[in-house]
Motif scaffolding. Structure first.
Motif, PDB file in Angstrom:
ATOM      1  N   ILE A 119      -4.959   0.977  -5.405  1.00 35.90           N
ATOM      2  CA  ILE A 119      -4.885   1.378  -3.996  1.00 35.90           C
ATOM      3  C   ILE A 119      -6.190   1.048  -3.281  1.00 35.90           C
ATOM      4  O   ILE A 119      -6.186   0.538  -2.157  1.00 35.90           O
ATOM      5  CB  ILE A 119      -4.555   2.875  -3.885  1.00 35.90           C
ATOM      6  CG1 ILE A 119      -3.101   3.118  -4.285  1.00 35.90           C
ATOM      7  CG2 ILE A 119      -4.801   3.384  -2.472  1.00 35.90           C
ATOM      8  CD1 ILE A 119      -2.718   4.569  -4.336  1.00 35.90           C
ATOM      9  N   LEU A 166       0.831  -1.205   0.000  1.00 31.01           N
ATOM     10  CA  LEU A 166       0.000   0.000   0.000  1.00 31.01           C
ATOM     11  C   LEU A 166       0.870   1.262   0.000  1.00 31.01           C
ATOM     12  O   LEU A 166       0.584   2.228  -0.714  1.00 31.01           O
ATOM     13  CB  LEU A 166      -0.913  -0.016   1.224  1.00 31.01           C
ATOM     14  CG  LEU A 166      -1.990   1.053   1.305  1.00 31.01           C
ATOM     15  CD1 LEU A 166      -2.939   0.956   0.122  1.00 31.01           C
ATOM     16  CD2 LEU A 166      -2.758   0.948   2.606  1.00 31.01           C
ATOM     17  N   LYS A 214       0.981   4.106  -2.927  1.00 29.84           N
ATOM     18  CA  LYS A 214       0.767   5.536  -2.658  1.00 29.84           C
ATOM     19  C   LYS A 214       1.935   6.378  -3.175  1.00 29.84           C
ATOM     20  O   LYS A 214       1.738   7.476  -3.686  1.00 29.84           O
ATOM     21  CB  LYS A 214       0.574   5.747  -1.152  1.00 29.84           C
ATOM     22  CG  LYS A 214      -0.785   5.288  -0.651  1.00 29.84           C
ATOM     23  CD  LYS A 214      -0.959   5.574   0.827  1.00 29.84           C
ATOM     24  CE  LYS A 214      -2.355   5.164   1.281  1.00 29.84           C
ATOM     25  NZ  LYS A 214      -2.563   5.376   2.732  1.00 29.84           N
ATOM     26  N   GLN A 267      -6.445  -1.540  -0.283  1.00 28.65           N
ATOM     27  CA  GLN A 267      -6.950  -1.057   0.994  1.00 28.65           C
ATOM     28  C   GLN A 267      -8.099  -1.939   1.477  1.00 28.65           C
ATOM     29  O   GLN A 267      -8.186  -2.265   2.669  1.00 28.65           O
ATOM     30  CB  GLN A 267      -7.429   0.401   0.845  1.00 28.65           C
ATOM     31  CG  GLN A 267      -7.872   1.035   2.150  1.00 28.65           C
ATOM     32  CD  GLN A 267      -6.712   1.265   3.095  1.00 28.65           C
ATOM     33  OE1 GLN A 267      -5.694   1.809   2.703  1.00 28.65           O
ATOM     34  NE2 GLN A 267      -6.847   0.848   4.337  1.00 28.65           N
TER      35      GLN A 267
END
Length: 199
Positions: A94, A60, A64, A98
């Motif tokens: 993402i 993650l 980002k 998530q």
């Protein structure tokens, strides 16, 4: 003719213990072994889930960082069409990671056998032109939601999925397709119950 008298009556005889000390010790040791093995198994599962959480956090963070780089390149370029598509793809990745991270966080102590099988088959029969935005387990159904730039890849992907162990001999019962700004969004569901193999 009787020559002796037995004063050792039945009530005075030694009675056999129905639960001897050795048997009780064996029973307790066996119970403690079962408890220790069960605890070790759940500790191992918890450790494996924690490792998955850490890997998801690393992925993650990388995603980002890539998103930030893409945003900077997007601001510098005049022709932004390609970067806009890359930005959308990264945002979808993402969002998906998530959701996967949140799912692992909530179900670290629960069985994830069905989810693992679905994810394994989806990864093995991945179609590059299709990306999933959400995976749901509702009752006895699994619901897949995603997007594609060209809807012609959906039948190819479905046929490939039917070759996988989890989706074999299963029919997709719901299919919703809508197009907005050149991106096709789809929603498909199938049964989780094992169906009988046809002769």
């Amino acid at each position: 003719m009787k020559t002796r008298i037995n004063f050792y009556q039945k009530s005075l005889r030694v009675r056999r213990d129905p639960v001897p000390l050795q048997g009780m010790l064996t029973l307790w040791i066996g119970a403690l072994l079962i408890v220790a093995i069960t605890w070790a198994f759940y500790a191992y599962k918890e450790h494996a889930n924690n490792l998955n959480l850490q890997q998801s956090e690393v992925q993650l963070k990388k995603a980002k960082a890539q998103l930030q780089i893409a945003k900077q390149q997007l601001a510098e370029k005049q022709n932004k069409t390609l970067l806009v598509n890359e930005l959308k793809t990264l945002r979808q990745e993402i969002q998906h990671k998530q959701q996967f991270f949140n799912y692992l966080e909530k179900s670290s102590a629960q069985s994830i056998t069905d989810y693992a099988d679905v994810m394994k088959d989806l990864a093995q029969y991945h179609e590059p032109n299709i990306w999933l935005t959400e995976i749901k387990f509702v009752g006895q159904k699994v619901i897949l939601q995603g997007q594609t730039l060209q809807s012609k890849f959906l039948p190819i992907w479905f046929n490939n999925l039917k070759q996988s162990p989890f989706f074999a001999d299963k029919e997709f019962s719901v299919l919703e397709l809508s197009t907005l700004d050149g991106i096709s969004e789809f929603n498909v569901a199938t049964d989780l119950r094992n169906e009988e193999v046809k002769p």
